[in-house]
Scaffold this active site. Structure first.
Site, PDB file in Angstrom:
ATOM      1  N   PRO A 198      -1.341 -21.441  14.115  1.00 24.76           N
ATOM      2  CA  PRO A 198      -0.128 -22.215  13.821  1.00 24.76           C
ATOM      3  C   PRO A 198      -0.553 -23.578  12.898  1.00 24.76           C
ATOM      4  O   PRO A 198      -1.732 -24.096  12.966  1.00 24.76           O
ATOM      5  CB  PRO A 198       0.468 -22.770  15.078  1.00 24.76           C
ATOM      6  N   GLY A 201       1.297 -29.933   9.322  1.00 22.73           N
ATOM      7  CA  GLY A 201       1.013 -30.934   8.175  1.00 22.73           C
ATOM      8  C   GLY A 201      -0.830 -30.745   7.691  1.00 22.73           C
ATOM      9  O   GLY A 201      -0.918 -31.154   6.795  1.00 22.73           O
ATOM     10  N   PHE A 271       2.734 -36.846   6.390  1.00 24.89           N
ATOM     11  CA  PHE A 271       2.108 -35.299   6.233  1.00 24.89           C
ATOM     12  C   PHE A 271       2.262 -34.522   7.525  1.00 24.89           C
ATOM     13  O   PHE A 271       2.496 -33.444   7.338  1.00 24.89           O
ATOM     14  CB  PHE A 271       0.872 -35.536   5.532  1.00 24.89           C
ATOM     15  N   THR A 280      -0.974 -32.300  19.717  1.00 25.39           N
ATOM     16  CA  THR A 280      -2.201 -33.065  19.734  1.00 25.39           C
ATOM     17  C   THR A 280      -2.165 -34.252  20.564  1.00 25.39           C
ATOM     18  O   THR A 280      -3.155 -35.229  20.771  1.00 25.39           O
ATOM     19  CB  THR A 280      -2.855 -33.552  18.493  1.00 25.39           C
ATOM     20  N   SER A 283      -0.525 -40.478  18.950  1.00 23.69           N
ATOM     21  CA  SER A 283       0.126 -41.820  18.983  1.00 23.69           C
ATOM     22  C   SER A 283       0.374 -42.395  17.808  1.00 23.69           C
ATOM     23  O   SER A 283      -0.123 -42.235  16.884  1.00 23.69           O
ATOM     24  CB  SER A 283      -1.150 -42.624  19.669  1.00 23.69           C
ATOM     25  N   GLY A 336       0.479 -20.889  22.206  1.00 16.80           N
ATOM     26  CA  GLY A 336       1.439 -20.431  21.659  1.00 16.80           C
ATOM     27  C   GLY A 336       2.004 -21.369  20.113  1.00 16.80           C
ATOM     28  O   GLY A 336       1.245 -22.215  19.862  1.00 16.80           O
ATOM     29  N   VAL A 337       3.271 -21.144  19.956  1.00 22.33           N
ATOM     30  CA  VAL A 337       3.748 -21.926  18.836  1.00 22.33           C
ATOM     31  C   VAL A 337       4.990 -22.704  19.281  1.00 22.33           C
ATOM     32  O   VAL A 337       5.905 -22.268  19.513  1.00 22.33           O
ATOM     33  CB  VAL A 337       4.202 -20.825  17.581  1.00 22.33           C
ATOM     34  N   TYR A 543     -10.700 -47.954  17.335  1.00 28.76           N
ATOM     35  CA  TYR A 543     -10.768 -46.925  16.340  1.00 28.76           C
ATOM     36  C   TYR A 543     -12.130 -47.462  15.411  1.00 28.76           C
ATOM     37  O   TYR A 543     -11.998 -48.649  14.945  1.00 28.76           O
ATOM     38  CB  TYR A 543      -9.333 -47.110  15.320  1.00 28.76           C
TER      39      TYR A 543
END
Length: 625
Positions: A198, A201, A271, A280, A283, A336-337, A543
């Site tokens: 799949p 973006g 995007f 995923t 956040s 799956g999708v 980060y």
């Protein structure tokens, strides 16, 4: 007629409108509805040929990015962002002073490979094509379409493309338009032994879209972006049902038209797609008020080789055993999708206001963030940048008027001389408040009172605005760095509050040591920077940014991979998580057993084997080999 069927479900202009029907019935009607041809419909973010708009080997729009202009100054191109078209007179010198930028030392991208240089597709059988044709009227095997959907945005992937290394790519690209289309495609793949990956973006930074080089079956990329409709909006229960291929910026724009928002604002909002957010466990920058994607998710539909997986109720909570939706959250395309997502929404806030605070050094800033979390008074967004990011933000300011320069100098004099802040130690915290006017005013007062206790000084609304919006252009800096022999990457983790400063210190030390061992240590290199981006009761998200010059290195990507791996080892050793929101993909799956234990990995494998025994969804993500 019960209250569910009696209420009005609003659907935006250009799409089927459902009145007096249940969400399930509305879903059924929408699945069979043709695509709208209304001339009044707002244009979606990207056409099917998105490579006409977006870079094939870099971040973002083709018409946007940093460059060195004819006067030798940095400039941001295009008109899509606030700094578009503006000259940045201080940025080049800052780069020269801090990362030894030499604009005569270039590594511009090689041109897009000609069609004849792209490996010929290993096309699925004609029987597969015939079965999907009636349900997927658009498919292609052109080299440009295949290459564009063969990668995400890791440093490794983009560097390879820029240097002419394409590797294994999908053999066919298809665009399903409805949930039923996806069901047919998955069953055809199962029947004819075709591998499916799949594609939303394409913004992932975990290697999740890379085609396994050892895969011998035809690989079909399912581009979901034609499935971008809002199916319904339930204004009474504050939910929206949207197809998984809808791009984030499109969803928010359409919701704003009728006075709502999701509040989910990842850095990739422009995007990334809704299905990608779920796949995923993403956040967003405003999670303090609106929550992470798992908090916003009400219901999700996913087509698997065993059939469609979904929950039949829209209630706010259920006690029905393990939540099967959590098998979908973070599944990264291996089961799956994802086709439809029902999310919570909020009315647009009455007031939106930016703010900022500067602290004399990083630790007082961390202490401030911890106290804000302890008192549970965090605004929509609160992010603490270290000195390196603070300096870079100042260096990226555009040319200003004489008066503005004078007032900025006065502010700097006050902070550095009268408050005693060292410009090479001080840090900044950006703030975004949302809510009613009364809520925002009360929140502001409380936040600035806490900041004062830790030595913080308010730095103004404009600095907060610039800091927040800077998030959407920072990724373009990496493409600029690529042009001048730099490699750069971001990576993240979550960690208990008691380990925040220690983890940052350990990771920075580890990266510098590993760079030295890799022969990358020129002047002040490498630059390793950190910010605290999300707060929780028990900890925070950290980060990192890593930048270094690879000029003269024989194998910079191998060196980069080893540096990043060493950083991840150190993160785990220092009490951090494998990932906070980037996911696992392929580049982090080697640590999964260490992270969730061997039984945890075996559970994942058992689910995969049961749901997809033929490994139709064979991208190879998440589960270690």
């Amino acid at each position: 007629m019960d209250s569910t069927s009696a209420r009005r479900l609003t659907v935006l202009k250009g799409h089927l409108e459902c009145k007096g029907v249940s969400p399930a019935a509305c879903n059924s009607m929408q699945s069979s509805a043709p695509m709208s041809s209304s001339k009044n419909e707002v244009q979606k973010a990207f056409p099917r040929e998105r490579q006409d708009v977006v870079k094939w080997n870099g971040w973002g729009y083709k018409d946007s990015g940093f460059t060195i202009n004819d006067k030798g100054n940095a400039q941001f191109l295009g008109k899509r962002y606030a700094i578009g078209g503006q000259e940045l007179p201080y940025f080049r010198k800052w780069m020269e002073d801090n990362v030894s930028l030499d604009i005569n030392q270039t590594s511009f991208s090689q041109p897009r490979p000609p069609p004849e240089a792209i490996p010929a597709p290993n096309l699925p059988s004609q029987a597969f094509i015939d079965e999907i044709t009636h349900h997927c009227k658009t498919y292609t095997d052109t080299p440009d379409d295949r290459v564009f959907r063969s990668h995400g945005h890791t440093c490794h992937e983009l560097f390879s493309l820029r240097t002419g290394k394409v590797g294994r790519i999908p053999d066919l690209v298809v665009w399903p338009r409805t949930h039923n289309d996806v069901e047919v495609i998955v069953q055809a793949a199962l029947k004819h032994n075709v591998c499916l990956i799949p594609f939303g973006g394409g913004t992932n930074v975990s290697g999740a879209l890379q085609c396994p080089p050892e895969e011998q079956r035809p690989i079909v990329s399912l581009d979901m972006t034609e499935m971008d409709k809002i199916l319904w909006i339930d204004e009474e229960n504050l939910t929206v049902c949207v197809e998984a291929g809808c791009v984030g910026q499109d969803l928010e724009r359409r919701l704003r038209e009728v006075g709502f928002m999701t509040g989910h604002e990842p850095d990739s909002l422009e995007f990334s797609t809704v299905g990608g957010w779920v796949a995923t466990r993403s956040s967003g920058m405003k999670k303090n008020i609106y929550g992470n994607i798992e908090d916003l998710l009400v219901r999700v539909r996913m087509v698997t080789p065993r059939g469609t997986l979904e929950r039949n109720v829209l209630g706010p909570r259920n006690s029905i055993g393990p939540d099967v939706q959590h098998f979908i959250l973070g599944s990264e395309g291996i089961l799956g999708v994802i086709t439809e997502v029902t999310m919570r929404i909020r009315p647009l806030p009455e007031t939106r206001k930016y703010g900022s605070v500067v602290f004399p050094s990083f630790q007082p800033g961390v202490n401030f963030m911890r106290e804000v979390a302890r008192q549970r008074c965090a605004p929509a967004s609160i992010r603490l940048m270290d000195n390196w990011q603070f300096q870079m933000g100042q260096a990226m300011k555009p040319a200003v008027s004489l008066f503005k320069s004078f007032t900025d100098a006065l502010k700097k004099l006050y902070i550095t001389k009268f408050k005693g802040f060292d410009p090479y130690e001080m840090v900044a915290c950006t703030l975004l408040f949302e809510g009613s006017a009364e809520e925002v005013a009360a929140n502001e007062q409380k936040i600035y009172e806490i900041a004062k206790r830790f030595g913080g000084v308010p730095a103004g609304e404009e600095n907060g605005r610039r800091g927040y919006l800077f998030t959407f252009v920072v990724a373009y800096i990496r493409d600029f760095g690529f042009d001048y022999t730099y490699l750069a990457e971001s990576f993240e983790t979550s960690v208990p509050w008691s380990r925040v400063s220690e983890l940052i210190r350990n990771v920075k030390s580890c990266v510098r040591k590993e760079c030295s061992q890799q022969g990358i240590m020129v002047q002040d290199q490498p630059l390793i920077s950190a910010r605290v981006t999300q707060t929780y009761d028990a900890g925070a998200c950290i980060y990192f940014y890593l930048v270094f010059n690879y000029a003269g290195h024989n194998d910079p990507i191998r060196a980069f991979d080893e540096i990043e791996n060493a950083a991840r080892d150190e993160i785990l050793a220092s009490g951090g998580s494998l990932s906070h929101h980037h996911g696992v993909g392929k580049i982090r799956k080697q640590w999964m057993e260490q992270t969730i234990s061997r039984p945890g990995v075996e559970i994942l494998k058992a689910i995969k084997d049961r749901v997809d025994p033929q490994n139709i969804f064979g991208a190879g993500n998440l589960i270690p080999n």
